[in-house]
Design a protein around this motif. Structure first.
Motif, mmCIF file in Angstrom:
data_model
loop_
_atom_site.group_PDB
_atom_site.id
_atom_site.type_symbol
_atom_site.label_atom_id
_atom_site.label_comp_id
_atom_site.label_asym_id
_atom_site.label_seq_id
_atom_site.Cartn_x
_atom_site.Cartn_y
_atom_site.Cartn_z
ATOM 1 N N LEU A 35 0.844 -1.198 0.000
ATOM 2 C CA LEU A 35 0.000 0.000 0.000
ATOM 3 C C LEU A 35 0.875 1.242 0.000
ATOM 4 C CD1 LEU A 35 -2.373 -1.164 2.867
ATOM 5 C CD2 LEU A 35 -2.856 -1.286 0.428
ATOM 6 N N ARG A 37 0.444 5.817 -0.378
ATOM 7 C CA ARG A 37 -0.519 6.911 -0.371
ATOM 8 C C ARG A 37 -0.914 7.323 -1.786
ATOM 9 N NH1 ARG A 37 1.360 7.629 4.739
ATOM 10 N NH2 ARG A 37 -0.201 8.443 6.197
ATOM 11 N N GLU A 38 -0.042 7.104 -2.725
ATOM 12 C CA GLU A 38 -0.354 7.414 -4.120
ATOM 13 C C GLU A 38 -0.209 6.135 -4.940
ATOM 14 O OE1 GLU A 38 2.075 10.601 -5.461
ATOM 15 O OE2 GLU A 38 1.483 11.965 -3.847
ATOM 16 N N TYR A 212 -9.937 12.372 7.188
ATOM 17 C CA TYR A 212 -8.605 11.824 6.948
ATOM 18 C C TYR A 212 -8.310 11.876 5.460
ATOM 19 C CZ TYR A 212 -9.338 9.642 11.553
ATOM 20 O OH TYR A 212 -9.607 9.420 12.882
ATOM 21 N N GLY A 213 -7.023 11.963 5.131
ATOM 22 C CA GLY A 213 -6.627 11.753 3.746
ATOM 23 C C GLY A 213 -6.651 10.276 3.415
ATOM 24 N N ASP A 214 -6.048 9.469 4.277
ATOM 25 C CA ASP A 214 -6.045 8.010 4.156
ATOM 26 C C ASP A 214 -6.130 7.468 5.570
ATOM 27 O OD1 ASP A 214 -5.194 5.269 4.069
ATOM 28 O OD2 ASP A 214 -4.353 5.635 2.077
ATOM 29 N N LEU A 217 -3.674 4.426 6.703
ATOM 30 C CA LEU A 217 -2.243 4.713 6.840
ATOM 31 C C LEU A 217 -1.991 5.784 7.896
ATOM 32 C CD1 LEU A 217 -1.067 4.505 3.131
ATOM 33 C CD2 LEU A 217 -1.372 2.691 4.839
ATOM 34 N N GLU A 218 -2.922 6.712 8.067
ATOM 35 C CA GLU A 218 -2.744 7.733 9.099
ATOM 36 C C GLU A 218 -2.851 7.128 10.497
ATOM 37 O OE1 GLU A 218 -5.016 11.369 8.470
ATOM 38 O OE2 GLU A 218 -4.812 11.112 6.303
ATOM 39 N N HIS A 254 -14.820 5.167 7.686
ATOM 40 C CA HIS A 254 -13.485 5.024 8.272
ATOM 41 C C HIS A 254 -13.377 3.715 9.047
ATOM 42 C CE1 HIS A 254 -13.383 9.703 8.364
ATOM 43 N NE2 HIS A 254 -12.894 9.260 7.219
ATOM 44 N N THR A 257 -13.148 0.708 6.694
ATOM 45 C CA THR A 257 -11.833 0.629 6.044
ATOM 46 C C THR A 257 -10.808 0.012 6.984
ATOM 47 O OG1 THR A 257 -12.261 2.509 4.591
ATOM 48 C CG2 THR A 257 -9.957 1.982 5.035
ATOM 49 N N ASN A 261 -8.918 -4.024 6.850
ATOM 50 C CA ASN A 261 -7.463 -4.033 6.645
ATOM 51 C C ASN A 261 -6.683 -4.209 7.942
ATOM 52 O OD1 ASN A 261 -7.080 -3.165 3.611
ATOM 53 N ND2 ASN A 261 -8.674 -1.823 4.426
#
Length: 332
Positions: A35, A37-38, A212-214, A217-218, A254, A257, A261
């Motif tokens: 994984l 972020r981009e 959150y952006g992600d 991962l955050e 959120h 997700t 994972n």
């Protein structure tokens, strides 16, 4: 660009020779999802995971508070509060709390988590003296009843100290030991295991508009940063539990997700604790407005988490969850 590696967890005796154990337990994996972020997620063979990350994913976890982290454990919730979201007031009286504990012990609970400050959305802070008055006497009475490990659910060093003096064994802090700067040094000096949880904001405001952006991962980065800080403060990683904080500053999307994972968090090198019991998203998805009637949904989410290697489930409905766990283990 930083990469994260989520093991694609499997189970059963038909295990390939190149399979790796997940956290030293019975589950295993041959592949992972890389994984970033981009860019899109990418499935890769486990052999392509960097060595240091693979070592964390596969190493057996040391016992925490005397509990074997090689098998699932059930943590029973005892809220000695008048206002917790699900059971507020139910165990507020001393005798009621002890009766609940006795039922949990008889059902096969592994560890008890005692809290004196509600952390439900919108809850206000409880003064230290009041929190101590709620928790320490109950913990002392529980210690007289059972040798099972006891966790104190608090953000405050003074409350933790009183609880440990009364017989508690572990500190479970929803703020990730960020609320009270005296708590981490106290836990380090006392040689205590701790649970570090992620939350965005404090209980009073955390559900106002979490963003959150992600989120996956955050949350991972926060836990990794906090675990490193606790190590630097003198608490070894082997004494740290990690909790992604379902429902603490997170929307339903959120939460889902994170739940889909969860195996990513084994990369922290710590046992993973999960608290989803009776939470609002279970009621929304399951169509049950009454929190006390959400045991079936809570158990369903909990068993899905165990299939991803989560080591500890924090639950209200101990007898039902223990029964479900025994059957889940038997058919697997």
């Amino acid at each position: 660009m930083t990469a994260y590696f989520r093991p694609l967890v499997q189970h059963g005796p038909a295990r390939p020779e190149d399979a790796h154990p997940l956290a030293g337990g019975a589950l295993w994996f041959t592949h992972a999802e890389a994984l970033r972020r981009e860019g899109p997620a990418e499935p890769i063979p486990a052999a392509e995971i960097p060595g240091d990350v693979l070592a964390r994913l596969t190493a057996a976890r040391a016992p925490v508070a005397g509990l074997d982290m090689g098998q699932p454990q059930i943590m029973g919730i005892v809220n000695v509060t008048p206002d917790s979201f699900s059971d507020g007031g139910q165990h507020y009286a001393h005798d009621a709390a002890l009766a609940a504990v006795q039922q949990m012990v008889a059902a096969g609970v592994a560890i008890l988590d005692i809290g004196g400050e509600s952390t439900r959305p919108g809850a206000a802070e409880v003064p230290e003296a009041e929190e101590i008055a709620r928790t320490a006497p109950v913990i002392a009475s529980i210690r007289a009843l059972t040798g099972l490990p006891i966790s104190i659910d608090t953000r405050k060093a003074a409350v933790a100290r009183a609880a440990i003096d009364a017989g508690a064994d572990l500190v479970n802090d929803v703020s990730g030991l960020t609320f009270d700067p005296a708590l981490a040094p106290y836990c380090a000096g006392a040689g205590l295991p701790v649970c570090v949880m992620h939350a965005q904001g404090d209980p009073e405001t955390m559900q106002d508009d979490p963003r959150y952006g992600d989120v996956l991962l955050e949350v991972y980065d926060f836990l990794e940063t906090r675990i490193a800080a606790l190590e630097a403060a003198g608490i070894p990683r082997a004494r740290i539990l990690a909790d992604p904080g379902i429902g603490f500053g997170k929307s339903q999307a959120h939460n889902l997700t994170l739940l889909k994972n969860l195996s990513l968090f084994h990369g922290l090198g710590c046992p993973v604790l999960l608290g989803v019991s009776r939470k609002a998203f279970i009621g929304r998805i399951g169509g049950e407005p009454q929190a006390a009637r959400r045991a079936p949904g809570s158990i369903a989410v909990g068993l899905a988490a165990l299939a991803q290697g989560v080591q500890i489930l924090r639950v209200h409905d101990v007898p039902e969850t223990v029964q479900a766990l025994r059957l889940w283990q038997a058919v697997r």
